[in-house]
Design an enzyme around this catalytic site. Structure first.
Site, PDB file in Angstrom:
ATOM      1  N   SER A  69       0.821  -1.202   0.000  1.00 20.09           N
ATOM      2  CA  SER A  69       0.000   0.000   0.000  1.00 20.09           C
ATOM      3  C   SER A  69       0.866   1.267   0.000  1.00 20.09           C
ATOM      4  CB  SER A  69      -0.956  -0.028   1.193  1.00 20.09           C
ATOM      5  OG  SER A  69      -1.966   0.926   1.047  1.00 20.09           O
ATOM      6  N   ASP A 269      -8.558  -5.797  -5.683  1.00 21.44           N
ATOM      7  CA  ASP A 269      -8.397  -4.554  -4.933  1.00 21.44           C
ATOM      8  C   ASP A 269      -8.799  -3.355  -5.775  1.00 21.44           C
ATOM      9  OD1 ASP A 269      -7.557  -2.566  -3.134  1.00 21.44           O
ATOM     10  OD2 ASP A 269      -5.513  -2.599  -3.933  1.00 21.44           O
ATOM     11  N   HIS A 326      -6.355  -6.152  -1.327  1.00 23.09           N
ATOM     12  CA  HIS A 326      -5.313  -5.128  -1.158  1.00 23.09           C
ATOM     13  C   HIS A 326      -4.166  -5.676  -0.307  1.00 23.09           C
ATOM     14  CE1 HIS A 326      -3.804  -1.024  -1.075  1.00 23.09           C
ATOM     15  NE2 HIS A 326      -3.724  -1.056   0.256  1.00 23.09           N
TER      16      HIS A 326
END
Length: 357
Positions: A69, A269, A326
């Protein structure tokens, strides 16, 4: 990392950064204000320097830095500082970085949301059109960072959110949501899950677990300046405009320095969709003059397709993890482990299914 004296695949060191996240803390709480990428990278480098001083037996090991991320900012900038430090004193044996669903470029990554939503049937054709033209997501976030969202962007985002609904997990658009995170506890929760399915309430359960006194005692954790552990808090004030800085030039400089890079995307995601990442890496490869050394193909975990991948110049790799969120290692641990091990060993991902022993 695996060596002649170690049978494990890797010795893993987890770092909570920037200070103030997880159970990390600073006695001087003013250090929670005005934190930015530069401060985080510097602190991470200092930590690693002191860690190797305390444990010098690990200095000779190959070092890989990984993250997911927003680590699309943290990891490349730390790797850049490591290379700069090594010019003065050879301390780190940095071999590669591994990035999962990373924020690499604010505009490309965020604006790929519209196509992802539309292609997965989450928004209508008309909403896709205005989300791509009247106000795209990067404009909306840029305005929100500056505390003034325009009426047109507010209207577009309301329309997008209404169509998607609050009952979709944007980190994995295919799974059910945890109703306790959205509504009050009800009997419906007992019908939400089947034993073999992913535990969609794990965040709620994690919060309860980390707030247990015995758990905090076992972890030697201190709650300084906060009353409880939460997954997202307002304790840390990060400079959000750092989000708008592109990390593609930094990644390019690492490649020029000979650092192997693998970027992977959980393909369910919508927060950092694979389409934006794929576009960015293809463009970077072209800019660096890296030819495709492994053409786009499926890779396997056991007898199933684990995802798809492509390699540029034997140094820059892109891979998807099929069915992953994610946070790919959480949602697809077996497939993520195959990818992780292959990267550490510098070997290609399996290109045909094999019997599971």
């Amino acid at each position: 990392v695996k060596s002649s004296v170690c049978c494990a695949e890797a010795n893993m060191l987890y770092l909570e950064a920037p200070v103030g996240v997880g159970f990390s803390y600073c006695i001087n709480t003013s250090n929670y204000v005005g934190v930015d990428d530069e401060i985080t990278a510097r602190d991470n480098l200092i930590f690693l320097q002191r860690w190797f001083v305390k444990f010098p037996e690990y200095k000779c090991r190959d070092l890989f830095v990984t993250g997911e991320s927003y680590a699309g900012h943290y990891v490349p900038q730390l790797a850049q500082l490591i290379l700069q430090f090594n010019k003065k004193e050879k301390l780190f044996n940095l071999k590669g970085i591994l990035l999962g669903n990373p924020l690499l470029d604010f505009v490309t990554d965020f604006n790929s949301k519209a196509e992802f939503f539309w292609s997965h049937g989450l928004i209508s054709d008309s909403t896709y059109e205005i989300f791509s033209s009247a106000c795209n997501y990067s404009r909306y976030k840029s305005e929100s960072f500056r505390g003034s969202v325009s009426p047109v962007c507010s209207g577009v985002m309301n329309q997008v959110n209404n169509e998607i609904s609050m009952y979709i997990d944007k980190y994995d658009v295919t799974i059910d949501v945890c109703l306790s995170s959205i509504l009050s506890q009800s009997n419906a929760l007992t019908h939400l899950q089947v034993a073999e399915k992913l535990d969609v309430c794990v965040e709620d359960e994690t919060t309860k677990y980390f707030n247990r006194v015995d758990v905090q005692k076992a972890l030697h954790a201190r709650l300084l300046g906060v009353t409880s552990w939460v997954s997202c808090s307002d304790n840390l004030h990060y400079k959000k405009l750092n989000f708008e800085e592109s990390m593609i030039p930094v990644v390019g400089s690492l490649i020029r320095s000979g650092i192997r890079i693998l970027v992977f995307s959980g393909d369910q995601d919508s927060v950092i969709p694979l389409t934006g990442t794929r576009t960015l890496l293809h463009g970077l490869a072209n800019k660096l003059g890296l030819n495709t050394t492994t053409t786009y193909r499926a890779w396997f975990e056991g007898k199933q397709v684990g995802g798809w991948m492509q390699v540029y110049g034997n140094i820059l790799s892109f891979a998807t993890i099929r069915g992953a969120s994610h946070k790919a290692p959480f949602s697809q641990p077996e497939r993520s482990l195959v990818l992780f091990n292959a990267f550490l060993k510098g070997k290609p991902l399996p290109e045909e299914f094999r019997a599971i022993e």
